[in-house]
Enzyme design. Structure first.
Site, mmCIF file in Angstrom:
data_model
loop_
_atom_site.group_PDB
_atom_site.id
_atom_site.type_symbol
_atom_site.label_atom_id
_atom_site.label_comp_id
_atom_site.label_asym_id
_atom_site.label_seq_id
_atom_site.Cartn_x
_atom_site.Cartn_y
_atom_site.Cartn_z
ATOM 1 N N GLU A 96 49.329 63.119 59.585
ATOM 2 C CA GLU A 96 50.003 64.269 58.980
ATOM 3 C C GLU A 96 51.240 63.778 58.237
ATOM 4 O O GLU A 96 51.696 62.657 58.465
ATOM 5 C CB GLU A 96 50.373 65.289 60.059
ATOM 6 C CG GLU A 96 49.156 65.924 60.706
ATOM 7 C CD GLU A 96 49.505 66.956 61.771
ATOM 8 O OE1 GLU A 96 50.717 67.213 62.000
ATOM 9 O OE2 GLU A 96 48.567 67.509 62.383
ATOM 10 N N GLY B 146 53.020 59.623 60.634
ATOM 11 C CA GLY B 146 52.641 58.218 60.488
ATOM 12 C C GLY B 146 51.714 57.765 61.596
ATOM 13 O O GLY B 146 50.654 58.350 61.817
ATOM 14 N N THR C 122 40.936 59.360 53.169
ATOM 15 C CA THR C 122 40.083 58.614 52.245
ATOM 16 C C THR C 122 38.788 59.384 52.087
ATOM 17 O O THR C 122 38.200 59.814 53.081
ATOM 18 C CB THR C 122 39.809 57.206 52.801
ATOM 19 O OG1 THR C 122 41.047 56.531 52.991
ATOM 20 C CG2 THR C 122 38.951 56.403 51.847
ATOM 21 N N ILE D 17 49.065 30.430 41.969
ATOM 22 C CA ILE D 17 48.260 29.420 41.277
ATOM 23 C C ILE D 17 47.982 29.855 39.834
ATOM 24 O O ILE D 17 47.979 29.038 38.908
ATOM 25 C CB ILE D 17 46.938 29.158 42.034
ATOM 26 C CG1 ILE D 17 47.233 28.360 43.321
ATOM 27 C CG2 ILE D 17 45.919 28.416 41.161
ATOM 28 C CD1 ILE D 17 46.050 28.248 44.267
ATOM 29 N N HIS D 18 47.792 31.159 39.628
ATOM 30 C CA HIS D 18 47.534 31.684 38.288
ATOM 31 C C HIS D 18 48.777 31.654 37.391
ATOM 32 O O HIS D 18 48.662 31.859 36.175
ATOM 33 C CB HIS D 18 47.017 33.133 38.359
ATOM 34 C CG HIS D 18 45.559 33.235 38.668
ATOM 35 N ND1 HIS D 18 45.040 33.000 39.925
ATOM 36 C CD2 HIS D 18 44.493 33.567 37.885
ATOM 37 C CE1 HIS D 18 43.733 33.187 39.898
ATOM 38 N NE2 HIS D 18 43.373 33.526 38.669
ATOM 39 N N GLY D 19 49.943 31.440 37.984
ATOM 40 C CA GLY D 19 51.164 31.409 37.184
ATOM 41 C C GLY D 19 51.383 32.730 36.465
ATOM 42 O O GLY D 19 51.101 33.801 36.993
ATOM 43 N N GLY D 20 51.853 32.672 35.237
ATOM 44 C CA GLY D 20 52.151 33.882 34.470
ATOM 45 C C GLY D 20 50.941 34.776 34.267
ATOM 46 O O GLY D 20 51.056 36.006 34.194
ATOM 47 N N GLU E 58 44.583 52.035 59.142
ATOM 48 C CA GLU E 58 44.049 52.016 60.514
ATOM 49 C C GLU E 58 45.091 51.507 61.519
ATOM 50 O O GLU E 58 44.762 50.809 62.471
ATOM 51 C CB GLU E 58 42.786 51.138 60.615
ATOM 52 C CG GLU E 58 41.704 51.469 59.619
ATOM 53 C CD GLU E 58 40.893 52.692 59.988
ATOM 54 O OE1 GLU E 58 41.233 53.345 60.986
ATOM 55 O OE2 GLU E 58 39.951 53.002 59.252
#
Length: 401
Positions: free
Chosen positions: A131, A135, A162, A353-356, A379
């Protein structure tokens, strides 16, 4: 099939189901997930495909038209689907929890009425505990059901459903003081009602309103909603199990299974993040060589892979324990806690790792970065899991002084 997160000891049927689901994820989900997610569009074609595969009835007993599979099979399917797009696993998970609660706790009439249509995906489930003001404190719910002849009248506001809009059956937890004297412990005066409704938004049956979708940071595509009950009348034969006062236990049983599935989602998202990270590290060049050949990146990949493997092992253990008929709240809590925390860390390392480019909506890791935080609170928060784990450990290791 990837080297990581293998599950040993599966039979031929389980392996065939998982192979089919993985193939579906690779062909039907991954290519469209990011585009649908950015539009916050419900993945109707994907859901229709899952219905055809029979996944909505995966754990529903064969006598009711389902496949009668184990929690382990189900969790491994959820892991595969979340690897493609976590929102799709949410569409199935809430449906599955309601079906599980019906199977475990429903009257014979309730099982015969709902489960065959749930197995086909014709009736789609959602469940409602939370509700706006409580929480994780489920015992503080204020929604109330009052008996009126052969019906109950329900009033109150629920939050974070959901599938709130697309579902046609909602398991709703309310307070019901009938037959419970003043001073009864809060969790012993709660009842689960099986509320049938039309899909959509607005007033979906007299006294029941689904106001609209909640706009979220991630976990898009799937509709998350409120639910408002204003003198909603429900027949007495739609009390789950037929008697009041059992709702808290019924919901907790469902959530315990749901926690294994949240752990499976964390495993799936972490696997995808690792796949994206290890692929990009071999394509991107800096200082004259692929960044995968830099020790700093190899260390990241080593840590990520270890976390993927550890989370998967704990999730499988928790599922197998429930399947064996044993209490698994300790294992489910540990698996959910570890898998969600590790998922967040693996996704962040893949992002780094992907950087920008990780910050660009063009790259899939951007979506995963917004999805992972939901697992830390769904949950039951990480703090709630630790509380459950701590209490159970003290039961198991009681000091004999």
């Amino acid at each position: 099939m990837s080297r990581l997160a293998q599950t040993h000891g599966l039979n031929d049927v389980q392996q065939e189901i998982l192979s089919t689901v993985r193939d579906f994820v690779d062909k039907e989900i991954i290519p469209v997930a990011t585009e649908l997610e950015h539009r916050d569009e419900y993945p109707q074609a994907i859901v229709d495909g899952l219905k055809e595969l029979g996944l909505f009835g995966l754990m529903i007993p064969e006598e009711y038209g389902g496949l009668g599979e184990s929690l382990l099979t189900y969790a491994l399917c959820v892991e595969e689907i979340a690897r493609g797009w976590m929102s799709v696993s949410g569409i199935i998970n809430t449906h599955f929890i309601v079906a599980y609660m019906l199977k475990q706790h429903g009257t014979q009439e309730q099982k015969e009425y709902f489960l065959p249509r749930m197995a086909l995906g014709e009736v789609r489930g959602a469940f409602s505990m939370s509700e706006p003001g409580l929480g994780s404190d489920v015992s503080a719910i204020t929604s109330k059901a009052v008996r009126d002849g052969d019906e109950y009248v329900l009033n109150g506001q629920k939050m974070w459903l959901t599938n709130g809009g697309t579902s046609t059956l909602v398991a709703v937890l309310t307070r019901s003081d009938e037959g419970h004297p003043e001073g009864t412990a809060p969790h012993k005066s709660m009842t689960t009602f099986l509320v049938e409704k039309e899909p959509g938004f607005g007033e979906v049956r007299p006294g029941l309103t689904i106001p609209g979708k909640i706009d979220k940071m991630g976990y898009k595509g799937v509709d998350t909603t409120e639910l408002v009950m204003d003198n909603l009348r429900i027949p007495a034969n739609r009390v789950l199990g037929g008697s009041t006062g059992r709702g808290f236990y019924q919901m907790m049983d469902g959530v315990e299974v749901g926690r294994v599935n949240v752990a499976a989602r964390g495993c799936g998202v972490a696997q995808r993040a690792f796949e994206l990270g290890v692929a990009y590290a071999q394509q991107r060049h800096t200082f004259g060589k692929p960044i995968a050949q830099h020790q700093a990146i190899q260390f990241k990949l080593a840590e990520m892979a270890t976390k993927v493997e550890a989370a998967h092992a704990m999730m499988v253990n928790a599922a197998r324990k429930k399947d064996s008929g044993e209490r698994n709240d300790l294992e489910a809590g540990m698996a959910k806690y570890l898998a969600s925390e590790y998922c967040k860390e693996v996704v962040e390392d893949a992002f780094r790792i992907h950087g920008g480019y990780g910050f660009s909506k063009e790259y899939e890791i951007e979506r995963l970065y917004r999805e992972a935080p939901m697992l830390l609170i769904g949950e039951g928060t990480a703090e709630i899991q630790k509380m459950i784990i701590g209490r159970r450990l003290l039961e198991e290791y009681r000091f004999q002084g």
